[in-house]
Scaffold this motif. Structure first.
Motif, PDB file in Angstrom:
ATOM      1  N   ARG A 117      -1.251  -8.189   1.969  1.00  0.00           N
ATOM      2  CA  ARG A 117      -0.893  -7.640   1.196  1.00  0.00           C
ATOM      3  C   ARG A 117      -0.843  -7.643   0.496  1.00  0.00           C
ATOM      4  O   ARG A 117      -1.501  -6.311  -1.238  1.00  0.00           O
ATOM      5  N   TRP A 118      -2.249  -8.720  -0.594  1.00  0.00           N
ATOM      6  CA  TRP A 118      -2.344  -8.779  -2.010  1.00  0.00           C
ATOM      7  C   TRP A 118      -3.633  -7.727  -1.586  1.00  0.00           C
ATOM      8  O   TRP A 118      -4.517  -6.942  -2.718  1.00  0.00           O
ATOM      9  N   LEU A 119      -4.562  -6.945  -0.360  1.00  0.00           N
ATOM     10  CA  LEU A 119      -5.192  -5.424  -1.062  1.00  0.00           C
ATOM     11  C   LEU A 119      -4.332  -4.406  -1.122  1.00  0.00           C
ATOM     12  O   LEU A 119      -5.078  -3.479  -0.997  1.00  0.00           O
ATOM     13  N   ALA A 120      -3.156  -4.130   0.265  1.00  0.00           N
ATOM     14  CA  ALA A 120      -2.558  -3.112   0.105  1.00  0.00           C
ATOM     15  C   ALA A 120      -1.748  -3.098  -1.521  1.00  0.00           C
ATOM     16  O   ALA A 120      -2.179  -1.651  -1.667  1.00  0.00           O
ATOM     17  N   GLU A 121      -1.370  -3.589  -2.159  1.00  0.00           N
ATOM     18  CA  GLU A 121      -1.718  -3.581  -3.571  1.00  0.00           C
ATOM     19  C   GLU A 121      -1.926  -3.390  -4.446  1.00  0.00           C
ATOM     20  O   GLU A 121      -2.234  -2.538  -5.429  1.00  0.00           O
ATOM     21  N   LEU A 122      -3.673  -3.596  -4.145  1.00  0.00           N
ATOM     22  CA  LEU A 122      -4.484  -3.355  -4.611  1.00  0.00           C
ATOM     23  C   LEU A 122      -4.876  -1.582  -4.918  1.00  0.00           C
ATOM     24  O   LEU A 122      -6.169  -1.105  -5.325  1.00  0.00           O
ATOM     25  N   VAL A 123      -5.159  -1.173  -3.755  1.00  0.00           N
ATOM     26  CA  VAL A 123      -6.140  -0.413  -3.096  1.00  0.00           C
ATOM     27  C   VAL A 123      -4.138   0.838  -3.918  1.00  0.00           C
ATOM     28  O   VAL A 123      -4.608   1.756  -4.025  1.00  0.00           O
ATOM     29  N   GLY A 124      -3.600   0.432  -2.987  1.00  0.00           N
ATOM     30  CA  GLY A 124      -2.193   1.774  -4.203  1.00  0.00           C
ATOM     31  C   GLY A 124      -2.448   2.071  -5.194  1.00  0.00           C
ATOM     32  O   GLY A 124      -2.005   2.669  -6.227  1.00  0.00           O
ATOM     33  N   PHE A 125      -2.710   0.937  -6.287  1.00  0.00           N
ATOM     34  CA  PHE A 125      -2.861   0.576  -7.668  1.00  0.00           C
ATOM     35  C   PHE A 125      -4.176   1.333  -7.786  1.00  0.00           C
ATOM     36  O   PHE A 125      -3.537   2.112  -9.344  1.00  0.00           O
ATOM     37  N   ILE A 126      -4.854   1.682  -7.230  1.00  0.00           N
ATOM     38  CA  ILE A 126      -5.796   1.842  -7.537  1.00  0.00           C
ATOM     39  C   ILE A 126      -5.697   3.787  -6.995  1.00  0.00           C
ATOM     40  O   ILE A 126      -6.185   4.244  -8.253  1.00  0.00           O
ATOM     41  N   VAL A 127      -5.668   4.202  -6.350  1.00  0.00           N
ATOM     42  CA  VAL A 127      -4.771   5.393  -5.648  1.00  0.00           C
ATOM     43  C   VAL A 127      -3.753   5.967  -6.066  1.00  0.00           C
ATOM     44  O   VAL A 127      -3.830   6.982  -6.633  1.00  0.00           O
ATOM     45  N   GLN A 128      -2.845   4.761  -6.857  1.00  0.00           N
ATOM     46  CA  GLN A 128      -1.576   5.572  -7.719  1.00  0.00           C
ATOM     47  C   GLN A 128      -2.450   6.026  -8.853  1.00  0.00           C
ATOM     48  O   GLN A 128      -1.786   7.438  -9.519  1.00  0.00           O
ATOM     49  N   ARG A 129      -3.594   5.671  -9.070  1.00  0.00           N
ATOM     50  CA  ARG A 129      -3.848   6.670 -11.118  1.00  0.00           C
ATOM     51  C   ARG A 129      -5.165   7.684 -10.743  1.00  0.00           C
ATOM     52  O   ARG A 129      -4.884   8.224 -11.356  1.00  0.00           O
ATOM     53  N   VAL A 130      -5.556   7.272  -9.561  1.00  0.00           N
ATOM     54  CA  VAL A 130      -7.041   7.823  -9.650  1.00  0.00           C
ATOM     55  C   VAL A 130      -7.418   8.802  -8.164  1.00  0.00           C
ATOM     56  O   VAL A 130      -8.506  10.645  -7.981  1.00  0.00           O
ATOM     57  N   GLY A 131      -6.245   9.158  -7.400  1.00  0.00           N
ATOM     58  CA  GLY A 131      -5.641   9.856  -5.954  1.00  0.00           C
ATOM     59  C   GLY A 131      -5.029  10.832  -6.337  1.00  0.00           C
ATOM     60  O   GLY A 131      -5.210  11.542  -7.527  1.00  0.00           O
ATOM     61  N   PRO A 132      -4.906  11.985  -5.609  1.00  0.00           N
ATOM     62  CA  PRO A 132      -3.833  13.537  -5.347  1.00  0.00           C
ATOM     63  C   PRO A 132      -2.772  13.342  -6.092  1.00  0.00           C
ATOM     64  O   PRO A 132      -2.266  12.189  -6.017  1.00  0.00           O
ATOM     65  N   GLN A 133      -2.459  14.216  -6.699  1.00  0.00           N
ATOM     66  CA  GLN A 133      -1.273  14.320  -6.958  1.00  0.00           C
ATOM     67  C   GLN A 133      -0.948  15.789  -7.100  1.00  0.00           C
ATOM     68  O   GLN A 133      -1.728  16.881  -7.339  1.00  0.00           O
TER      69      GLN A 133
END
Length: 402
Positions: free
Chosen positions: A338-354
């Motif tokens: 879960r901690w890694l999923a949260e981290l990945v989600g945090f990063i992707v939300q800010r730099v990922g496709p929109q």
């Protein structure tokens, strides 16, 4: 001289299949409801899982098929106009702002249609769909909020003969719309409008329970949920609480096979046969994405356009590396802590496709997964079943071996 008697049309001779019997598409059946009406007589040509006919459907509905050389049409289908919007004021109790419900209400209030085919919920269970031909605004509003389970919308076609309904607005997802378009000319209607919802990864009611118990901290109180553009699943609970879970934190080993085979073999995420499509996948977070495909779609949008906060579509980021990584992770059924999923989600939300790029990310992810599923489970169908636009998209990625 008397004329020869008219031969009855196939649907005038046919009767629905018995509930619980084996439907013609067998394990690929999406339970769209066509076989639960007398229009079962057309199932061999109408069913999206027996006879894929995207180009013919698009041409009949819109006057042309999608332009595969146009990147937006390759992904999102035939379009005259694309915008993002919010309804102002929002409808109380709607899943988002309530654009779909408002269009249905206005279609009745203005006399554009006599009825709206929409989906209410069973009195006994919030997530059990109850298709209806709504004749009043109140009946349309009772259908607000998505039901993320397989729904037999087209079974209500059985109610059309003798109903007095001559003009109909049908709200549905891709497999339902493909079947509806195939029998449209045989329906006792003067005009049909189709309001489409983007759709992916529906489940049976039992499958939904497995998903809720795996993903939510309180499955019994979930009122609705959606996989959103911030790469999180948003659960709304009966007490008003909102719970979010990162995509990357799902229990993939447990959930990999929970989705319906029809959804795992579907390539109509964007509902290519609808006149107007309303969803979220091509919009920034908090807004809805609207695609007008033809003049009838613009008629529907005209009903509510003055009530919408409109903005142009936008696109940002590059989806391709994330899609390729996701293909491999899903195929290997990787579950992140879960901690890694949260981290990945945090990063992707800010730099990922929109925006539209998020829409392409979602389409790429599901088309590659589904193409692989079809080739593994129904290799005899793959060549004819996977449409040309999906093949073009899938070819951009490296898939695991069969």
């Amino acid at each position: 001289m008397t004329s020869a008697p008219r031969s009855p049309a196939p649907h005038e001779r046919a009767r629905p299949l018995a509930k619980g019997s084996t439907y013609p598409a067998k394990d690929l059946c999406s339970q769209c409801g066509l076989c639960d009406s007398r229009w079962v007589a057309y199932v061999r040509r109408a069913c999206a899982f027996l006879n894929q006919r995207f180009e013919a459907m698009e041409t009949a509905a819109h006057g042309r098929s999608r332009d595969l050389a146009n990147e937006d049409e390759l992904y999102f289908g035939v379009s005259q106009r694309m915008v993002t919007a919010r309804l102002r004021p929002a409808i109380e109790g709607a899943q988002w702002s309530g654009i779909v419900s408002r269009i249905g209400v206005r279609a009745l209030e203005t006399g554009l249609v006599d009825a709206v085919l929409c989906v209410q919920q069973s009195p006994d269970d919030r997530f059990t769909p109850l298709p209806v031909l709504a004749r009043t605004p109140e009946q349309v509003l009772a259908a607000r909020v998505n039901k993320p389970t397989l729904s037999p919308n087209l079974e209500v076609l059985e109610q059309l003969p003798g109903s007095g309904i001559r003009r109909l607005l049908a709200i549905g997802v891709g497999c339902q719309v493909q079947a509806l378009r195939a029998v449209q000319d045989t329906l006792p209607l003067e005009q049909l409008y189709v309001l489409g919802l983007p759709c992916v990864d529906n489940v049976s009611r039992a499958g939904l329970q497995t998903f809720l118990e795996s993903a939510s901290d309180s499955p019994a109180t979930v009122v609705h949920y959606e996989f959103m553009q911030d790469f999180r699943i948003h659960f709304r609970h009966s007490d008003g609480r909102e719970e979010t879970v990162p995509f990357f934190g799902l229990d993939t080993p447990k959930l990999k096979n929970v989705f319906a085979p029809s959804c795992l073999s579907c390539f109509d995420y964007v509902n290519g046969g609808a006149d107007l499509v309303v969803g979220y996948m091509g919009a920034s977070f908090g807004r809805q994405w609207l695609t007008v495909r033809n003049p009838r779609g613009q008629e529907l949008l005209d009903l509510v356009e003055t009530e919408l906060d409109l903005a142009p579509v936008s696109s940002r980021g590059d989806r391709r590396a994330a899609v390729q990584q996701g293909i491999d992770a899903y195929d290997k059924a990787i579950k992140l802590p879960r901690w890694l999923a949260e981290l990945v989600g945090f990063i992707v939300q800010r730099v990922g496709p929109q925006g539209l790029e998020y829409g392409r990310f979602s389409i790429d992810s599901h088309f590659t997964r589904n193409a692989l599923w079809v080739r593994r489970h129904h290799p005899e169908k793959a060549e004819d079943h996977i449409p040309g636009f999906a093949k073009a998209i899938v070819a951009r990625y490296r898939l695991p071996s069969l």
